[in-house]
Write an enzyme that holds these catalytic residues in place. Structure first.
Site, PDB file in Angstrom:
ATOM      1  N   ASP A 143       0.921  -1.289   0.189  1.00 43.80           N
ATOM      2  CA  ASP A 143       0.047   0.256   0.061  1.00 43.80           C
ATOM      3  C   ASP A 143       0.891   1.056  -0.391  1.00 43.80           C
ATOM      4  OD1 ASP A 143      -2.603   1.828   0.359  1.00 43.80           O
ATOM      5  OD2 ASP A 143      -2.838   1.060   2.471  1.00 43.80           O
ATOM      6  N   ASP A 162      -2.866   2.754  -5.779  1.00 34.90           N
ATOM      7  CA  ASP A 162      -1.688   2.836  -5.357  1.00 34.90           C
ATOM      8  C   ASP A 162      -1.833   1.114  -4.555  1.00 34.90           C
ATOM      9  OD1 ASP A 162      -4.423   2.829  -3.358  1.00 34.90           O
ATOM     10  OD2 ASP A 162      -3.135   4.988  -2.208  1.00 34.90           O
ATOM     11  N   GLU A 163      -1.921   0.463  -4.285  1.00 34.55           N
ATOM     12  CA  GLU A 163      -2.393  -1.180  -3.498  1.00 34.55           C
ATOM     13  C   GLU A 163      -2.205  -2.074  -4.220  1.00 34.55           C
ATOM     14  OE1 GLU A 163      -5.157  -1.829  -0.552  1.00 34.55           O
ATOM     15  OE2 GLU A 163      -6.437  -0.033  -1.378  1.00 34.55           O
TER      16      GLU A 163
END
Length: 360
Positions: free
Chosen positions: A16, A110-111
Site C-alpha cells: 500500500d 496504489d495498492e
C-alpha cells in the site's frame, strides 16, 4: 457431510503506497515537502481526494469537504489532481511487482496483493517485501508500506499497522489472536454502515465478533456472515486473482459531510470517474452501461443506470453521463453520504463476475 479440507497456507504480501497522490505532488514539487497538502479543489464545494501525512495530523482525510479540511488545518495547501501522473507511477510500481510474481491482484492505483508462495527462489516473503519497498523507493522516490501474512485479510491488516514506510508480518501462530483486539471498523470488508450495525449489536472488536455463532451471523448479515465468522478467526481462503475477467469496474466514496446540492455532487464525481477510467484503460475494457449509486444520510440507497448503443469512449463522456444521471435524483433533502460510479456491459461473458474497488 464433512467440511472441505482447507487449502494450504499461502505467502501473501499486501503493498500500500503511503499517501500516494499527495506524496507524488510532494516528490515533484519540493516546496510542498514537509507541509500539509491536500489533493483536490479548494473551492467551497471541493472535496479532498488525498491528504499528506502532515495534513492528517490535523484530522484531514480523503473524501472530506475542502472547507472542513481548511478549517481543521489553516495552513493546508490545496493542489489540483494530476491523474495521468499517478497512473504512470502506478504502472512503474506494477512492473516491479511482476518482477517477483505473476500473481498480482491490483485493488487500486496504489495498492495490490501479491502471492509469492511459489516464487520465493530461496527468499522469505518478508525479504521479498523488503526488496519491493526498496525498489519502489529507488524507482519512484516514494515510500510504500507492506503487510505479510498467510492470507489476504491479514496481509491487508498488517500493511496498516506501521504506516508510513513500514512493514508488519503476521505469522500463522499470531493471526487468530491478532484479530481479536482490533475494532471491527478496521476489518477490510466491514464498511462504516456494517460496523455501525455491529456496534448496535454489541459487536465492537474482533473478540466480540469471534464470540458470535455462525448461524446468528448469517441470519443478521446473509452470506457475508460466513466471511465475518471466518475473519474473526484469522481465516480467509480467497485467492490472489490477477486474471479475473470483470463484469464491472466501480469507484465510490463515503463523505464525512453529506452533499446537499447538485453542485457539490458535480464537484465530487470527477475523481470517481478518473478512478474508473484509469482501471478501464489499464485492463483494456470497453463498457456500455454507466451506473450512478447514491446512498442518502438515512442509509437508503438508489442506483440509476444508462446503457448506450456503443462503448463509452472517454473519461469526459463517462463523467458527463454520471452527472446527467445525478440530475435526476439530486439534490435530495436527506443529503448524499455516498456516491459511486460503475461501468459495466463489457465485451465478454464471465460466469464469475467481480467488481474492482477503486476508492476507499
Amino acid at each position: 457431510m464433512t467440511d472441505p479440507v482447507p487449502p494450504p497456507l499461502r505467502k501473501i504480501i499486501h503493498i500500500d503506497m503511503d499517501a500516494f497522490f499527495a506524496s507524488v505532488e510532494q516528490r515533484d514539487f519540493p516546496e510542498l515537502r514537509g507541509k500539509p497538502v491536500a489533493v483536490g479543489g479548494s473551492a467551497a464545494r471541493g472535496v479532498v481526494a488525498a491528504a499528506s501525512y502532515e495534513a492528517r495530523v490535523f484530522g484531514v482525510r480523503s473524501a472530506m469537504p475542502s472547507v472542513t479540511a481548511a478549517r481543521l488545518c489553516p495552513g493546508l495547501i490545496f493542489v489540483r489532481h494530476r491523474f495521468d501522473v499517478y497512473k504512470e507511477v502506478s504502472r512503474q510500481i506494477r512492473a516491479i511487482f511482476h518482477d517477483y510474481t505473476p500473481l498480482v491482484e491490483p485493488l487500486s492505483l496504489d495498492e495490490a496483493y501479491l502471492d509469492v508462495t511459489d516464487h520465493l527462489e530461496g527468499r522469505t516473503a518478508t525479504q521479498i517485501a523488503r526488496d519491493i519497498r526498496a525498489r519502489i523507493r529507488e524507482v519512484t522516490g516514494l515510500t510504500a508500506s507492506a503487510g505479510v501474512s498467510y492470507n489476504k485479510f491479514l496481509a491487508k491488516l498488517a500493511s496498516d499497522q506501521n504506516k508510513p514506510d513500514g512493514l508488519c508480518v503476521i505469522t500463522p501462530d499470531r493471526g487468530p489472536d491478532f484479530v481479536l483486539s482490533l475494532p471491527v471498523g478496521k476489518f477490510h470488508g466491514i464498511g462504516p454502515a456494517t460496523a455501525a450495525k455491529m456496534q448496535a449489536m454489541g459487536i465492537a472488536t474482533g473478540a466480540d465478533l469471534h464470540a458470535q455463532d455462525l448461524d446468528f451471523l448469517m441470519r443478521r448479515f446473509g452470506k457475508s456472515g460466513r466471511y465475518y465468522w471466518n475473519i474473526s478467526r484469522g481465516i480467509d481462503y480467497r485467492r490472489v486473482s490477477p486474471d479475473r475477467i470483470r463484469k464491472s469496474v466501480g469507484a465510490e466514496n463515503t463523505y464525512s459531510a453529506d452533499l446537499m446540492t447538485l453542485d457539490e455532487a458535480f464537484e465530487a464525481l470527477p475523481p470517481l470517474a478518473a478512478k474508473v477510467w484509469g482501471a478501464v484503460a489499464r485492463h483494456e475494457l470497453r463498457g456500455r452501461t454507466v451506473t450512478l449509486k447514491v446512498k442518502f444520510s438515512d442509509f437508503r440507497q438508489i442506483t440509476r443506470a444508462r446503457s448506450l448503443g456503443h462503448a463509452v469512449g472517454s473519461e469526459p463522456e463517462l463523467l458527463a453521463i454520471a452527472r446527467d444521471l445525478a440530475t435526476g435524483v439530486l439534490p435530495d433533502p436527506r443529503g448524499a453520504r455516498l456516491l459511486g460510479i460503475t461501468l459495466s456491459g463489457f465485451d465478454h461473458d464471465d460466469p464469475d463476475p467481480a467488481q474492482l474497488s477503486l476508492f476507499d
